[in-house]
Design an enzyme around this catalytic site. Structure first.
Site, PDB file in Angstrom:
ATOM      1  N   GLY A   1      40.907  80.166 -11.616  1.00  0.00           N
ATOM      2  CA  GLY A   1      41.826  79.025 -11.534  1.00  0.00           C
ATOM      3  C   GLY A   1      41.670  78.090 -12.720  1.00  0.00           C
TER       4      GLY A   1
ATOM      5  N   SER B   1      39.299  73.049   1.661  1.00  0.00           N
ATOM      6  CA  SER B   1      40.296  71.970   1.602  1.00  0.00           C
ATOM      7  C   SER B   1      40.374  71.171   2.898  1.00  0.00           C
TER       8      SER B   1
ATOM      9  N   GLU C   1      42.998  70.419   4.171  1.00  0.00           N
ATOM     10  CA  GLU C   1      44.100  70.996   4.948  1.00  0.00           C
ATOM     11  C   GLU C   1      43.565  71.808   6.128  1.00  0.00           C
TER      12      GLU C   1
ATOM     13  N   TYR D   1      48.665  78.154   4.408  1.00  0.00           N
ATOM     14  CA  TYR D   1      47.648  77.774   3.407  1.00  0.00           C
ATOM     15  C   TYR D   1      46.363  77.325   4.101  1.00  0.00           C
TER      16      TYR D   1
ATOM     17  N   LYS E   1      42.665  79.039   3.963  1.00  0.00           N
ATOM     18  CA  LYS E   1      41.468  78.305   3.501  1.00  0.00           C
ATOM     19  C   LYS E   1      40.352  78.363   4.557  1.00  0.00           C
TER      20      LYS E   1
ATOM     21  N   ASN F   1      42.590  65.511  -0.883  1.00  0.00           N
ATOM     22  CA  ASN F   1      43.562  65.533  -1.994  1.00  0.00           C
ATOM     23  C   ASN F   1      42.999  64.808  -3.215  1.00  0.00           C
TER      24      ASN F   1
ATOM     25  N   ARG G   1      48.127  66.950 -12.516  1.00  0.00           N
ATOM     26  CA  ARG G   1      48.586  67.476 -11.231  1.00  0.00           C
ATOM     27  C   ARG G   1      49.955  68.149 -11.416  1.00  0.00           C
TER      28      ARG G   1
ATOM     29  N   PHE H   1      53.574  68.561  -6.336  1.00  0.00           N
ATOM     30  CA  PHE H   1      52.795  67.770  -5.370  1.00  0.00           C
ATOM     31  C   PHE H   1      53.314  66.330  -5.355  1.00  0.00           C
TER      32      PHE H   1
ATOM     33  N   ARG I   1      52.468  63.430  -8.147  1.00  0.00           N
ATOM     34  CA  ARG I   1      53.027  63.645  -9.494  1.00  0.00           C
ATOM     35  C   ARG I   1      54.546  63.624  -9.452  1.00  0.00           C
TER      36      ARG I   1
ATOM     37  N   ARG J   1      58.129  69.566   6.422  1.00  0.00           N
ATOM     38  CA  ARG J   1      57.387  70.806   6.677  1.00  0.00           C
ATOM     39  C   ARG J   1      57.521  71.242   8.136  1.00  0.00           C
TER      40      ARG J   1
HETATM   41  P1  NAP Z   1      46.260  74.471  -8.980  1.00  0.00           P
HETATM   42  O1  NAP Z   1      46.470  73.459 -10.056  1.00  0.00           O
HETATM   43  O2  NAP Z   1      47.422  74.910  -8.146  1.00  0.00           O
HETATM   44  O3  NAP Z   1      45.591  75.760  -9.658  1.00  0.00           O
HETATM   45  C1  NAP Z   1      45.502  76.971  -8.961  1.00  0.00           C
HETATM   46  C2  NAP Z   1      44.915  78.018  -9.898  1.00  0.00           C
HETATM   47  O4  NAP Z   1      44.827  79.254  -9.203  1.00  0.00           O
HETATM   48  C3  NAP Z   1      45.750  78.281 -11.163  1.00  0.00           C
HETATM   49  O5  NAP Z   1      44.883  78.402 -12.261  1.00  0.00           O
HETATM   50  C4  NAP Z   1      46.406  79.611 -10.863  1.00  0.00           C
HETATM   51  O6  NAP Z   1      46.683  80.385 -12.006  1.00  0.00           O
HETATM   52  C5  NAP Z   1      45.303  80.291 -10.065  1.00  0.00           C
HETATM   53  N1  NAP Z   1      45.785  81.450  -9.329  1.00  0.00           N
HETATM   54  C6  NAP Z   1      46.893  81.546  -8.548  1.00  0.00           C
HETATM   55  N2  NAP Z   1      47.037  82.803  -8.094  1.00  0.00           N
HETATM   56  C7  NAP Z   1      45.995  83.521  -8.604  1.00  0.00           C
HETATM   57  C8  NAP Z   1      45.614  84.883  -8.516  1.00  0.00           C
HETATM   58  N3  NAP Z   1      46.327  85.775  -7.829  1.00  0.00           N
HETATM   59  N4  NAP Z   1      44.489  85.274  -9.176  1.00  0.00           N
HETATM   60  C9  NAP Z   1      43.767  84.388  -9.901  1.00  0.00           C
HETATM   61  N5  NAP Z   1      44.083  83.086 -10.033  1.00  0.00           N
HETATM   62  C10 NAP Z   1      45.199  82.668  -9.397  1.00  0.00           C
HETATM   63  O7  NAP Z   1      45.133  73.978  -7.970  1.00  0.00           O
HETATM   64  P2  NAP Z   1      44.061  72.786  -8.127  1.00  0.00           P
HETATM   65  O8  NAP Z   1      44.686  71.536  -7.641  1.00  0.00           O
HETATM   66  O9  NAP Z   1      43.436  72.857  -9.463  1.00  0.00           O
HETATM   67  O10 NAP Z   1      43.013  73.215  -6.999  1.00  0.00           O
HETATM   68  C11 NAP Z   1      41.927  74.087  -7.301  1.00  0.00           C
HETATM   69  C12 NAP Z   1      41.449  74.741  -6.009  1.00  0.00           C
HETATM   70  O11 NAP Z   1      41.054  73.722  -5.088  1.00  0.00           O
HETATM   71  C13 NAP Z   1      42.484  75.561  -5.267  1.00  0.00           C
HETATM   72  O12 NAP Z   1      41.795  76.616  -4.624  1.00  0.00           O
HETATM   73  C14 NAP Z   1      43.048  74.610  -4.228  1.00  0.00           C
HETATM   74  O13 NAP Z   1      43.571  75.330  -3.138  1.00  0.00           O
HETATM   75  C15 NAP Z   1      41.796  73.846  -3.882  1.00  0.00           C
HETATM   76  N6  NAP Z   1      41.984  72.474  -3.399  1.00  0.00           N
HETATM   77  C16 NAP Z   1      42.736  71.599  -4.120  1.00  0.00           C
HETATM   78  C17 NAP Z   1      42.835  70.286  -3.697  1.00  0.00           C
HETATM   79  C18 NAP Z   1      43.634  69.265  -4.473  1.00  0.00           C
HETATM   80  O14 NAP Z   1      43.931  68.195  -3.921  1.00  0.00           O
HETATM   81  N7  NAP Z   1      43.934  69.506  -5.748  1.00  0.00           N
HETATM   82  C19 NAP Z   1      42.156  69.874  -2.537  1.00  0.00           C
HETATM   83  C20 NAP Z   1      41.373  70.806  -1.857  1.00  0.00           C
HETATM   84  C21 NAP Z   1      41.277  72.103  -2.303  1.00  0.00           C
HETATM   85  P3  NAP Z   1      48.153  80.445 -12.702  1.00  0.00           P
HETATM   86  O15 NAP Z   1      48.214  79.265 -13.624  1.00  0.00           O
HETATM   87  O16 NAP Z   1      48.141  81.737 -13.411  1.00  0.00           O
HETATM   88  O17 NAP Z   1      49.161  80.353 -11.587  1.00  0.00           O
HETATM   89  O1  F7E Z   2      51.842  66.677   0.074  1.00  0.00           O
HETATM   90  C1  F7E Z   2      54.372  64.720   1.922  1.00  0.00           C
HETATM   91  C2  F7E Z   2      53.994  66.073   2.489  1.00  0.00           C
HETATM   92  O2  F7E Z   2      52.210  68.603  -1.456  1.00  0.00           O
HETATM   93  C3  F7E Z   2      51.234  65.500   0.549  1.00  0.00           C
HETATM   94  C4  F7E Z   2      47.185  70.525  -2.165  1.00  0.00           C
HETATM   95  O3  F7E Z   2      46.442  70.266  -3.336  1.00  0.00           O
HETATM   96  O4  F7E Z   2      46.124  68.729  -0.991  1.00  0.00           O
HETATM   97  C5  F7E Z   2      47.380  69.240  -1.388  1.00  0.00           C
HETATM   98  O5  F7E Z   2      48.178  69.524  -0.242  1.00  0.00           O
HETATM   99  C6  F7E Z   2      52.078  64.880   1.644  1.00  0.00           C
HETATM  100  C7  F7E Z   2      52.513  65.844   2.759  1.00  0.00           C
HETATM  101  O6  F7E Z   2      49.848  67.823  -0.894  1.00  0.00           O
HETATM  102  C8  F7E Z   2      57.210  65.251  -0.263  1.00  0.00           C
HETATM  103  O7  F7E Z   2      54.770  66.374   3.652  1.00  0.00           O
HETATM  104  C9  F7E Z   2      56.712  63.955   1.402  1.00  0.00           C
HETATM  105  O8  F7E Z   2      52.350  65.211   3.989  1.00  0.00           O
HETATM  106  O9  F7E Z   2      51.212  66.471  -2.382  1.00  0.00           O
HETATM  107  P1  F7E Z   2      51.335  67.418  -1.252  1.00  0.00           P
HETATM  108  P2  F7E Z   2      49.187  68.479   0.407  1.00  0.00           P
HETATM  109  O10 F7E Z   2      50.164  69.240   1.202  1.00  0.00           O
HETATM  110  O11 F7E Z   2      48.428  67.405   1.109  1.00  0.00           O
HETATM  111  C10 F7E Z   2      45.350  69.606  -0.158  1.00  0.00           C
HETATM  112  C11 F7E Z   2      44.030  68.933   0.135  1.00  0.00           C
HETATM  113  C12 F7E Z   2      45.225  70.961  -0.714  1.00  0.00           C
HETATM  114  O12 F7E Z   2      44.235  71.653  -0.489  1.00  0.00           O
HETATM  115  C13 F7E Z   2      46.452  71.558  -1.313  1.00  0.00           C
HETATM  116  O13 F7E Z   2      46.123  72.650  -2.155  1.00  0.00           O
HETATM  117  O14 F7E Z   2      53.284  64.389   1.058  1.00  0.00           O
HETATM  118  N1  F7E Z   2      55.636  64.738   1.153  1.00  0.00           N
HETATM  119  N2  F7E Z   2      57.703  64.264   0.545  1.00  0.00           N
HETATM  120  C14 F7E Z   2      55.904  65.548   0.125  1.00  0.00           C
HETATM  121  N3  F7E Z   2      55.153  66.479  -0.490  1.00  0.00           N
HETATM  122  C15 F7E Z   2      55.704  67.137  -1.537  1.00  0.00           C
HETATM  123  N4  F7E Z   2      54.959  68.070  -2.187  1.00  0.00           N
HETATM  124  N5  F7E Z   2      57.001  66.895  -1.941  1.00  0.00           N
HETATM  125  C16 F7E Z   2      57.784  65.974  -1.341  1.00  0.00           C
HETATM  126  O15 F7E Z   2      58.929  65.772  -1.723  1.00  0.00           O
END
Ligand code: NAP
Ligand code: F7E
Length: 327
Positions: A8, A127, A129, A151, A155, A180, A186, A190, A193, A281
């Site tokens: 990733g 996560s 989630e 998702y 996880k 998050n 970002r 999401f 952003r 959702r």
């Molecule tokens: P992200 O920006 O969506 O990055 C996801 C990464 O996974 C990208 O580099 C993507 O590569 C890679 N990937 C997707 N499919 C793949 C595959 N088949 N094989 C290998 N790599 C693959 O996510 P992030 O926000 O940096 O989050 C990093 C990790 O933490 C993820 O596992 C996410 O689920 C977890 N997480 C995130 C949050 C958050 O709030 N950001 C919170 C809790 C957990 P490509 O560029 O090639 O698509």
């Molecule tokens: O949504 C609401 C939506 O997509 C946050 C990932 O990094 O964090 C992330 O998951 C909230 C939700 O993040 C829109 O319904 C309203 O309640 O930014 P999100 P997420 O679903 O919380 C967790 C920890 C991860 O692990 C995940 O990988 O915002 N919402 N209106 C919306 N969300 C989006 N995306 N777009 C809208 O227009």
């Protein structure tokens, strides 16, 4: 020099973690998927020191080759399909990558580590989630998991598989239950952003409205730069364990809109924001708020960037980026 492998690497966290590890003197290897991945240049520009190795979480034999090439002391498994809304439309693919991909990485790491299973330290990106329909407020390491999306379910599988490899084989496998976390890096799908980009574009006269889903959901939002430091701290512990990483504060999407619009001097955002069921959702996670006390006590970790500071940073960055696009 210690060696680290990051899956990733092209994602938000992958880049911050790579920068952190390079600054600490690690040799860093990043797994990149696909042929001629369009984000390869992004990684090369941000962290030229990182060596990229081709691989995909769905291909376990390829992962074995990646492990042998990188010879890591630490493995950070950040790769996943991470967009929750997308996971309903592509539930099977999400299960394969976000869920079974963890098993593939654990197995490739176990085989690589051979007779000394704890010699390679493993981090799994779990996560908040997984808490889904929350059974306790705030959520801690012992809160019952109740995922609300494909998702989240994937996880949970990866989380328990990580614990299982630790308990079955004595691997040093830790799971960070991260709430998050956001940044100027970002993805625009999401909500943070999406909002900060739209606010910048509205301010610059490039966009007139912002279309969102549920405005009442609450999230515990922190800064991604702080959260990757917690990942590293987990792997420096003598024993592997699981940790909640969060700020301990929660804010609604409405509060996010307040801060983002105020940053560009707009007090009443209602004329610019429209709700559309398209962005609702099938099952929502209404409230997330984490209890990071274990991480504070054991890892000495605490968040450095407050919610309003984070959103202001993202809006300022998007103002710069959007202005540069029209210049
Ligand atoms: P992200 O920006 O969506 O990055 C996801 C990464 O996974 C990208 O580099 C993507 O590569 C890679 N990937 C997707 N499919 C793949 C595959 N088949 N094989 C290998 N790599 C693959 O996510 P992030 O926000 O940096 O989050 C990093 C990790 O933490 C993820 O596992 C996410 O689920 C977890 N997480 C995130 C949050 C958050 O709030 N950001 C919170 C809790 C957990 P490509 O560029 O090639 O698509
Ligand atoms: O949504 C609401 C939506 O997509 C946050 C990932 O990094 O964090 C992330 O998951 C909230 C939700 O993040 C829109 O319904 C309203 O309640 O930014 P999100 P997420 O679903 O919380 C967790 C920890 C991860 O692990 C995940 O990988 O915002 N919402 N209106 C919306 N969300 C989006 N995306 N777009 C809208 O227009």
């Amino acid at each position: 020099m210690p060696r680290a492998l990051i899956t990733g690497i092209t994602g938000q966290d992958g880049l911050y973690l790579a920068e952190l590890l390079v600054a600490k003197g690690y040799d860093v290897f990043g797994m990149i998927r696909g042929q001629n991945n369009p984000k390869m240049d992004l990684v090369r520009n941000a962290v030229p020191e990182v060596e990229l190795i081709a691989g995909d979480l769905s291909d376990v034999s390829g992962l074995t080759r990646v492990l042998r090439a990188a010879e890591p002391d630490e493995v950070y498994n950040l790769g996943a399909i991470s967009y929750v809304a997308y996971s309903w439309e592509n539930a099977s693919l999400t299960t394969d990558i976000t869920g079974k991909g963890v098993l593939h990485m654990l197995e490739a790491t176990r085989l690589y580590a051979g007779d000394e299973p704890a010699s390679v330290k493993f981090y799994q990106a779990s996560s908040s989630e997984m808490f889904g329909k929350v059974q306790e407020v705030p959520q801690s390491e012992s809160t019952l998991l109740w995922p609300r999306s494909p998702y989240g379910v994937a996880k949970v599988f990866g989380h328990y598989m990580t614990i299982n490899y630790r308990e079955s084989y004595g691997m040093h496998a830790s799971s960070g239950i991260l709430f998050n976390h956001e940044s100027p890096r970002r993805g625009p799908e999401f909500v943070t952003r999406k909002v900060t980009q739209a606010v910048a574009r509205i301010k610059l006269g490039l966009q007139s409205e912002l279309v969102l889903g549920n405005l009442d959901a609450k999230r515990d939002w922190g800064f991604a730069g702080d959260y990757v430091d917690a990942m590293w701290r987990m792997l420096q512990q003598p024993e592997a364990d699981d940790y909640v990483i969060a700020t301990g504060e929660t804010h609604s999407i409405r509060e996010l809109l307040d801060v983002a619009f105020e940053t560009v001097g707009i007090v009443d955002w209602a004329p610019y924001v429209r709700q559309d069921p398209r962005f609702m959702r099938p099952a929502e996670v209404d409230l997330l708020i984490g209890d990071p006390s274990k991480a504070k006590a054991v890892l000495g970790w605490k968040p450095q960037v407050a919610f309003s500071e984070l959103i202001q940073m993202m809006v300022e960055n998007d103002l710069d980026e959007q202005s540069a696009l029209v210049r």
